[in-house]
Design a protein around this motif. Structure first.
Motif, PDB file in Angstrom:
ATOM      1  N   GLU A 229      -2.218   5.658   8.999  1.00 13.50           N
ATOM      2  CA  GLU A 229      -2.094   5.194   7.605  1.00 13.50           C
ATOM      3  C   GLU A 229      -0.638   5.109   7.147  1.00 13.50           C
ATOM      4  O   GLU A 229      -0.191   4.069   6.690  1.00 13.50           O
ATOM      5  CB  GLU A 229      -2.854   6.153   6.681  1.00 13.50           C
TER       6      GLU A 229
ATOM      7  N   HIS B 298       0.855  -1.183   0.000  1.00 11.62           N
ATOM      8  CA  HIS B 298       0.000   0.000   0.000  1.00 11.62           C
ATOM      9  C   HIS B 298       0.887   1.227   0.000  1.00 11.62           C
ATOM     10  O   HIS B 298       1.784   1.334   0.834  1.00 11.62           O
ATOM     11  CB  HIS B 298      -0.852   0.072   1.276  1.00 11.62           C
TER      12      HIS B 298
ATOM     13  N   ARG C   3       0.779   4.331   1.213  1.00 15.20           N
ATOM     14  CA  ARG C   3       0.093   5.292   2.092  1.00 15.20           C
ATOM     15  C   ARG C   3       1.058   6.335   2.640  1.00 15.20           C
ATOM     16  O   ARG C   3       0.760   7.019   3.610  1.00 15.20           O
ATOM     17  CB  ARG C   3      -0.562   4.538   3.252  1.00 15.20           C
TER      18      ARG C   3
ATOM     19  N   ASP D 236      -2.606  -4.330   7.910  1.00 14.41           N
ATOM     20  CA  ASP D 236      -4.013  -4.468   7.512  1.00 14.41           C
ATOM     21  C   ASP D 236      -4.809  -5.207   8.579  1.00 14.41           C
ATOM     22  O   ASP D 236      -6.022  -5.025   8.698  1.00 14.41           O
ATOM     23  CB  ASP D 236      -4.115  -5.262   6.197  1.00 14.41           C
TER      24      ASP D 236
END
Ligand code: FAD
Length: 389
Positions: free
Chosen positions: A247, A86, A88, A263
């Protein structure tokens, strides 16, 4: 029976760098065998925090790292899975104005060199991006396209893709000796690369990739490249699952901390605090007293996690070089041998691109990828007695 003509390339080490080299080479049409002493992902690659970061990279590896970052953005097209990646952002927090000035100076220096991937954010923007951050933090640097992946998904995906490209992976197959045989290399292993029986004849190949992680200096020495290496035993903390609170991946300027939330909701806390390495026993030990510093840095930055329970800690082994940059490219004293090691705690991010760079070198003898500053020669010493570790 010798194994000549069965394989074009033997990759020593079944970590992510060995698998990446094997994958790219397999797709380029080479017949590749990966020789792994334990099992795929046993050491640094399976212990990694898997941060995917260009933030605060040494400029000597920055171009390579930026290319790797592009590859991470499309990692599923390389290995058929997003590896849990991800983007982020990664943020390096300043706790005072002196550290903020250091971050600002770096961003100015980078932009003078034409790099625009890092920016400064003020305290207000920091709090917008990371609401749980302690009130004392004054600002940060940020790389918005950075992030983190799942090391075990990455290992599974690189392994699967390599095997689909025809790569043979032999686990429980440690390399004991490498000798020149004509224009080839003869490799003695603990176990037959073709099966469980003790191997009578060495594996003979024209090309060897040394991706043996913490032990890569020993493999390099077998072929005449004497490269002093230290050993890192970086430690990690994982907490119980908590509600989503952050995040980006957060680090602190001037202190050892890398802080993120998976996650699954666990907090994953690292940052390079060191345990005790033992190369001969192929293991390392956690030092709880030192690990406390990481927990302290985490609660200083995020007071709201003070009561969160720690459920697991570990440490993982890898090699570090004198300048904390990896060795990527041809051996100095061994034609046909290529090194990929010494990632010094930040090699996960480089995985997709380094395999491609080695494949360029092996297949076409040259690469456009930015590995010039990462040669073995810069770290070589003349004789084995000069090796300190
Ligand atoms: C706790 C921790 C956190 C980290 N966090 C990050 C991060 O957030 N971001 C980042 O970019 N990097 C991070 N890293 C670094 C990153 O994980 C490593 O740089 C990377 O995984 C190195 O991969 P590798 O394939 O070179 O080594 P490894 O995964 O160690 O693989 C080397 C393999 O070679 C095998 N081997 C050794 N000798 C022999 C032999 N004689 N014969 C056969 N096989 C042999 C070993 O068994 C091993 O499996 C972290 C590392 C650790 C330990």
């Amino acid at each position: 029976m010798t194994n000549r003509a069965v394989f074009d390339v033997a990759v020593i080490g079944g970590g992510l760098h060995g698998l990446s080299a094997a994958l790219h080479l397999g797709r380029a049409g080479k017949r590749v065998v990966v020789l792994e002493r334990a099992w795929v992902g046993r050491h640094a690659s399976g212990a990694s925090a898997a941060g995917v970061r260009t933030l605060n990279r040494d400029v000597r590896e920055l171009d390579l790292s930026l290319e790797s970052m592009e590859m991470w953005q499309g990692i599923a097209s390389l290995v058929g899975d997003d590896c849990g990646f991800h983007a982020r952002g990664q943020i390096c927090v300043a706790e005072d104005t002196m550290n903020l000035s250091k971050l600002e100076a770096r961003v100015v220096e980078l932009s003078a060199k034409g790099y625009t991937h890092e920016a400064i954010i003020d305290a207000k923007e920091l709090r917008r991006q990371v609401p749980a951050i302690s009130a004392h933090c004054v600002g940060a640097s940020i790389a918005v396209d950075n992030g983190a992946a799942d090391p075990h998904r990455a290992l599974a995906a690189f392994r699967r893709s390599a095997q689909a490209a025809g790569v043979v992976i032999r686990e429980g197959c440690g390399v004991r000796r490498i000798e020149r045989r004509g224009s080839d290399w003869a490799i003695d292993t603990d176990r037959s690369p073709d099966g469980p029986a003790q191997q009578a004849e060495p594996l003979v190949v024209p090309i060897v990739v040394n991706a043996a992680g913490a032990w890569a200096g020993r493999i390099a020495a077998m072929v005449g490249d004497v490269i002093p290496l230290g050993t890192k035993a970086s430690m990690m903390i994982v907490s119980e699952r908590i509600a989503p609170m952050i995040e980006p991946v957060v680090s602190i300027m001037g202190r050892s901390l890398s802080f993120k939330q998976s996650d699954q909701g666990t907090l994953v806390i690292g940052g390079g605090l060191q345990g005790v390495p033992d190369l001969d026993r192929e293991t390392s030990e956690v030092r709880m007293g030192i690990l406390c510093k990481g927990a302290r840095a985490a609660t200083d930055l995020f007071p709201c996690v003070r009561d969160v329970r720690i459920v697991r800690v570990w440490s993982g082994l890898e090699a570090k070089t004198a300048d904390m940059l990896p060795v990527i490219g041809p051996a100095v004293n061994a034609p046909g041998v290529f090194h990929s090691f010494g990632y010094s705690g930040h090699g996960f991010q480089l995985v997709p691109v380094v395999g491609a760079a080695l494949t360029d070198l092996i297949v076409s003898g040259t690469t456009r990828r930015a590995i010039a500053a990462l040669s073995a020669r810069r770290l070589m010493v003349a004789s084995p007695s000069e090796v300190s570790a």
